[in-house]
Design an enzyme around this catalytic site. Structure first.
Site, PDB file in Angstrom:
ATOM      1  N   GLY A 207       0.776  -1.240   0.000  1.00  0.00           N
ATOM      2  CA  GLY A 207       0.000   0.000   0.000  1.00  0.00           C
ATOM      3  C   GLY A 207       0.806   1.287   0.000  1.00  0.00           C
TER       4      GLY A 207
ATOM      5  N   ASN B 237       1.725   2.978  -2.595  1.00  0.00           N
ATOM      6  CA  ASN B 237       1.072   3.888  -3.552  1.00  0.00           C
ATOM      7  C   ASN B 237      -0.230   4.439  -2.996  1.00  0.00           C
ATOM      8  OD1 ASN B 237       2.429   4.110  -6.385  1.00  0.00           O
ATOM      9  ND2 ASN B 237       2.790   2.018  -5.695  1.00  0.00           N
TER      10      ASN B 237
ATOM     11  N   LEU C 173      -8.003  -9.399 -11.552  1.00  0.00           N
ATOM     12  CA  LEU C 173      -8.528  -8.848 -12.795  1.00  0.00           C
ATOM     13  C   LEU C 173      -9.837  -8.111 -12.461  1.00  0.00           C
ATOM     14  CD1 LEU C 173      -7.602  -9.075 -15.767  1.00  0.00           C
ATOM     15  CD2 LEU C 173      -9.128 -11.038 -15.976  1.00  0.00           C
TER      16      LEU C 173
ATOM     17  N   ASN D 275      -4.807   2.180 -13.660  1.00  0.00           N
ATOM     18  CA  ASN D 275      -3.854   1.251 -13.033  1.00  0.00           C
ATOM     19  C   ASN D 275      -2.431   1.776 -13.194  1.00  0.00           C
ATOM     20  OD1 ASN D 275      -2.924  -1.261 -11.858  1.00  0.00           O
ATOM     21  ND2 ASN D 275      -2.320  -1.909 -13.913  1.00  0.00           N
TER      22      ASN D 275
ATOM     23  N   HIS E 207       1.474   0.166 -13.491  1.00  0.00           N
ATOM     24  CA  HIS E 207       2.231  -1.076 -13.663  1.00  0.00           C
ATOM     25  C   HIS E 207       3.720  -0.728 -13.598  1.00  0.00           C
ATOM     26  CE1 HIS E 207       2.819  -5.211 -14.814  1.00  0.00           C
ATOM     27  NE2 HIS E 207       3.813  -4.780 -15.571  1.00  0.00           N
TER      28      HIS E 207
ATOM     29  N   ASP F 200      -3.091  -5.521 -17.677  1.00  0.00           N
ATOM     30  CA  ASP F 200      -2.033  -4.602 -18.120  1.00  0.00           C
ATOM     31  C   ASP F 200      -2.162  -4.150 -19.574  1.00  0.00           C
ATOM     32  OD1 ASP F 200      -0.920  -4.894 -15.572  1.00  0.00           O
ATOM     33  OD2 ASP F 200       0.125  -6.701 -16.204  1.00  0.00           O
TER      34      ASP F 200
ATOM     35  N   GLU G 196       7.016   6.031  -9.035  1.00  0.00           N
ATOM     36  CA  GLU G 196       5.592   5.930  -8.671  1.00  0.00           C
ATOM     37  C   GLU G 196       5.190   7.078  -7.751  1.00  0.00           C
ATOM     38  OE1 GLU G 196       4.836   1.159  -9.140  1.00  0.00           O
ATOM     39  OE2 GLU G 196       5.412   1.872  -7.171  1.00  0.00           O
TER      40      GLU G 196
HETATM   41  C1  GAR Z   1       3.640  -1.261  -7.272  1.00  0.00           C
HETATM   42  O1  GAR Z   1       4.979  -1.272  -7.676  1.00  0.00           O
HETATM   43  C2  GAR Z   1       2.721  -1.323  -8.478  1.00  0.00           C
HETATM   44  O2  GAR Z   1       3.262  -0.671  -9.589  1.00  0.00           O
HETATM   45  C3  GAR Z   1       2.633  -2.806  -8.708  1.00  0.00           C
HETATM   46  O3  GAR Z   1       2.560  -3.377  -7.429  1.00  0.00           O
HETATM   47  C4  GAR Z   1       3.302  -2.557  -6.518  1.00  0.00           C
HETATM   48  C5  GAR Z   1       2.433  -2.314  -5.309  1.00  0.00           C
HETATM   49  O4  GAR Z   1       3.176  -1.683  -4.296  1.00  0.00           O
HETATM   50  N1  GAR Z   1       1.502  -3.150  -9.506  1.00  0.00           N
HETATM   51  C6  GAR Z   1       1.495  -4.195 -10.340  1.00  0.00           C
HETATM   52  O5  GAR Z   1       2.438  -4.959 -10.452  1.00  0.00           O
HETATM   53  C7  GAR Z   1       0.199  -4.368 -11.146  1.00  0.00           C
HETATM   54  N2  GAR Z   1       0.373  -5.352 -12.165  1.00  0.00           N
HETATM   55  P1  GAR Z   1       2.417  -0.975  -3.096  1.00  0.00           P
HETATM   56  O6  GAR Z   1       1.384  -1.953  -2.554  1.00  0.00           O
HETATM   57  O7  GAR Z   1       3.475  -0.691  -2.085  1.00  0.00           O
HETATM   58  O8  GAR Z   1       1.772   0.280  -3.631  1.00  0.00           O
END
Ligand code: GAR
Length: 197
Positions: free
Chosen positions: A15, A17, A90, A105, A107, A148, A177
């Site tokens: 979490g 992000n 999904l 989203n 990625h 994606d 990010e």
């Molecule tokens: C992030 O790096 C995001 O870009 C990725 O998961 C991570 C979550 O980190 N998302 C994907 O891979 C989607 N296919 P977080 O829970 O610390 O935000």
């Protein structure tokens, strides 16, 4: 004043992000993080939400795929945009239909490279290192019924050095990010120009 844009963040894990987005919008009156929805009971994002003073709601896989519970909840909150921040399911058809071009989203790679089922989080960075890529980055895109895919809104790049480990790459990606995801969301939901790297 026009209506405050209501965001729901969907997350499955740590979490970071979700937290960064919530902190970014905390002092911005036009946009409100209304709720953080998570689908794994032990997801740390729930703890982050509590610390941030944002409501967190748990819905299991069954609720997402076999019921309208999530949709009904989002409607009850008058949600305008759904933000996927490390959300690994999904997105079901009922949500796609209810939020056309309004599910976003992030990625952790330069799609279409390193996308698709199983390509998430650390798996992506390990594949990037294993393939001796010279650069990687982030992609922010509109969500459709595939993993994606969907229209790209924004990409930012970073260098991968020969000595970089997957953890090193992850650290670079997290910086991108943090810098860009909240600002790109803001631009999209307020219909403003999307920033460039
Ligand atoms: C992030 O790096 C995001 O870009 C990725 O998961 C991570 C979550 O980190 N998302 C994907 O891979 C989607 N296919 P977080 O829970 O610390 O935000």
């Amino acid at each position: 004043m026009s209506k405050v844009i209501q965001l729901a963040i969907l997350a499955s894990g740590n979490g970071t992000n979700a937290q960064q987005i919530s902190e970014y919008f905390a002092d911005k009156p036009e946009v409100n993080v209304n709720v953080i929805i998570y689908n794994k009971r032990d997801a740390y994002v729930a703890t982050r939400a509590e610390k941030l003073g944002i409501e967190a709601r748990y819905f299991n896989r069954h609720s997402f795929y076999e019921t309208d519970d999530v949709l009904t909840f989002l409607k009850s909150r008058e949600i305008d945009y759904v933000i996927l921040a490390g959300f690994l399911l999904l997105v079901p058809e009922n949500l796609l239909a209810a939020f056309p071009n309004r599910i976003i989203n992030i990625h952790p790679a330069l799609l279409p490279k390193y996308g698709g089922k199983g390509m998430y989080g650390h798996n992506v960075h390990e594949a990037v290192v294993a393939n001796h890529e010279k650069e990687t980055g982030i992609t922010i895109h509109i969500v459709d019924h595939r993993y994606d895919c969907g229209t790209t809104l924004f990409q930012a790049r970073c260098e991968v050095l020969p000595a970089d480990t997957a953890d090193d790459v992850a650290a670079k990606i997290h910086l991108l990010e943090k810098e860009y995801f909240p600002r790109v969301i803001e631009a999209v939901v307020l219909n403003k120009p999307i920033p460039k790297q």
